[in-house]
Write a protein that holds these residues in place. Structure first.
Motif, PDB file in Angstrom:
ATOM      1  N   ASP A  12       0.827  -1.212   0.000  1.00  9.62           N
ATOM      2  CA  ASP A  12       0.000   0.000   0.000  1.00  9.62           C
ATOM      3  C   ASP A  12       0.862   1.264   0.000  1.00  9.62           C
ATOM      4  O   ASP A  12       0.545   2.249  -0.671  1.00  9.62           O
ATOM      5  N   LEU A  13       1.931   1.247   0.768  1.00 11.98           N
ATOM      6  CA  LEU A  13       2.796   2.416   0.899  1.00 11.98           C
ATOM      7  C   LEU A  13       3.343   2.863  -0.447  1.00 11.98           C
ATOM      8  O   LEU A  13       3.364   4.059  -0.757  1.00 11.98           O
ATOM      9  N   ILE A  14       3.783   1.929  -1.257  1.00 12.27           N
ATOM     10  CA  ILE A  14       4.408   2.285  -2.525  1.00 12.27           C
ATOM     11  C   ILE A  14       3.407   2.380  -3.671  1.00 12.27           C
ATOM     12  O   ILE A  14       3.802   2.588  -4.826  1.00 12.27           O
ATOM     13  N   GLY A  15       2.099   2.254  -3.354  1.00  4.45           N
ATOM     14  CA  GLY A  15       1.070   2.445  -4.378  1.00  4.45           C
ATOM     15  C   GLY A  15       1.042   1.369  -5.433  1.00  4.45           C
ATOM     16  O   GLY A  15       0.731   1.643  -6.605  1.00  4.45           O
ATOM     17  N   ALA A  16       1.327   0.129  -5.047  1.00  2.66           N
ATOM     18  CA  ALA A  16       1.421  -0.949  -6.036  1.00  2.66           C
ATOM     19  C   ALA A  16       0.099  -1.208  -6.744  1.00  2.66           C
ATOM     20  O   ALA A  16       0.077  -1.526  -7.939  1.00  2.66           O
ATOM     21  N   ASP A  17      -1.037  -1.064  -6.035  1.00  4.27           N
ATOM     22  CA  ASP A  17      -2.338  -1.328  -6.666  1.00  4.27           C
ATOM     23  C   ASP A  17      -2.587  -0.423  -7.860  1.00  4.27           C
ATOM     24  O   ASP A  17      -3.145  -0.858  -8.881  1.00  4.27           O
ATOM     25  N   GLU A  18      -2.205   0.840  -7.740  1.00  2.44           N
ATOM     26  CA  GLU A  18      -2.403   1.782  -8.849  1.00  2.44           C
ATOM     27  C   GLU A  18      -1.648   1.336 -10.092  1.00  2.44           C
ATOM     28  O   GLU A  18      -2.176   1.385 -11.217  1.00  2.44           O
ATOM     29  N   TYR A  19      -0.414   0.862  -9.899  1.00  5.79           N
ATOM     30  CA  TYR A  19       0.358   0.396 -11.040  1.00  5.79           C
ATOM     31  C   TYR A  19      -0.218  -0.887 -11.619  1.00  5.79           C
ATOM     32  O   TYR A  19      -0.233  -1.082 -12.846  1.00  5.79           O
ATOM     33  N   ARG A  20      -0.720  -1.776 -10.767  1.00  9.12           N
ATOM     34  CA  ARG A  20      -1.315  -3.013 -11.270  1.00  9.12           C
ATOM     35  C   ARG A  20      -2.574  -2.715 -12.087  1.00  9.12           C
ATOM     36  O   ARG A  20      -2.818  -3.339 -13.126  1.00  9.12           O
ATOM     37  N   GLU A  21      -3.366  -1.732 -11.613  1.00  4.69           N
ATOM     38  CA  GLU A  21      -4.574  -1.364 -12.352  1.00  4.69           C
ATOM     39  C   GLU A  21      -4.221  -0.761 -13.708  1.00  4.69           C
ATOM     40  O   GLU A  21      -4.881  -1.040 -14.720  1.00  4.69           O
TER      41      GLU A  21
END
Length: 290
Positions: free
Chosen positions: A271-280
């Motif tokens: 969550d800290l590094i914003g991985a979900d945004e990149y996966r989306e």
């Protein structure tokens, strides 16, 4: 988007002290910007994290600018970059400042040590003569103005250790006259020395708090009460990080695993590094290829 220098100036000119946590890489800068309005990169921290070497002039201009560029991209807060001596003549100072502006820094520190410089809380420092110190600041200000930037130029003097407190204050005044926006007298050894530097200049003043350093260590509320406008805690996160990593490796070596060491969970880090945004985003591109 508002110029990073303009945002930093607004912080410095506000009624509250500007607190700069030290960042030594992009991840620590991201964490710092979650809680603070500005972030600081120290030559000490970057030399340690990039090279594993002490702050004795090993980190060159290119490596410093590259790390600052990474740090600026990783956090939302304006970044004050430690540009050491500017890495040479007035021409080198101009290039360094121009590169820091291109990297997106909101402020730079230019100091008056003889190259190669050393950490401000080490012994046996030497400073250039007053004319050269002034020239470095003038070159930094000229490069800033010609780039139509609002970069904050912090003039730092290390004259206290080799020449005494009186000379350090006089050198700070010379840097102020040369155009420095903020004055930084490094390593006063007493509360009285801090009080003197906090009020000796028309320009805003800058204090440096290092655990175990030469200057009495204080909270930022105490520093503000003395009259300072900016305070940096450059090594706190680096020292804590080093202890945590060593403890982790000790646990792995001694216990065979690391569950005894406090740490973020994998999902918290994700969550800290914003991985979900990149996966989306990756999914969106994958769908267009179907």
């Amino acid at each position: 988007m508002t110029d990073a220098g303009t945002r930093l100036r607004e912080n410095v000119d506000s009624d509250d002290i500007t607190v700069l946590p030290g960042a030594f890489d992009a991840l620590s800068a991201r964490l710092a910007s979650e809680r603070f309005d500005a972030v600081f990169t120290s030559g000490f921290g970057l030399s340690a994290s990039t090279l594993g070497l002490p702050d004795l002039g090993f980190l060159d201009r290119t490596a410093n600018v590259d790390r600052v560029d990474d740090i600026v991209k990783a956090c939302d807060a304006p970044v004050v970059a430690d540009a050491d001596t500017g890495y040479g003549s007035a021409l080198n100072v101009r290039r360094t400042v121009g590169d820091m502006i291109d990297a997106g820094a909101g402020g730079v520190i230019i100091e008056d040590q003889v190259a190669p410089k050393r950490c401000g809380h080490m012994d046996e420092k030497r400073v250039v003569d007053e004319d050269e110190a002034r020239t470095r600041i003038r070159a930094a200000v000229d490069a800033r103005d010609e780039a139509d930037s609002d970069l904050v130029v912090v003039g730092r003097t290390d004259a206290r250790e080799p020449q005494g407190m009186g000379s350090a204050v006089e050198r700070g005044r010379a840097l102020e006259e040369a155009g420095a926006d903020v004055i930084f007298v490094e390593a006063p050894e007493s509360r009285e020395g801090l009080e003197r530097t906090a009020t000796a200049f028309e320009a805003p003043t800058f204090a440096n708090m290092i655990e175990g350093g030469k200057t009495p260590y204080m909270s930022y509320d105490e520093v503000e009460a003395l009259g300072f406008d900016v305070v940096v805690y450059p090594l706190s996160s680096l020292l804590a990080y080093t202890r945590a990593v060593r403890d982790t490796y000790d646990a792995l070596a001694d216990e065979g695993e690391t569950s005894s060491v406090g740490k973020l969970s994998f999902n918290e880090y994700d969550d800290l590094i914003g991985a979900d945004e990149y996966r989306e985003t990756a999914k969106e591109y994958a769908e267009t290829n179907k």
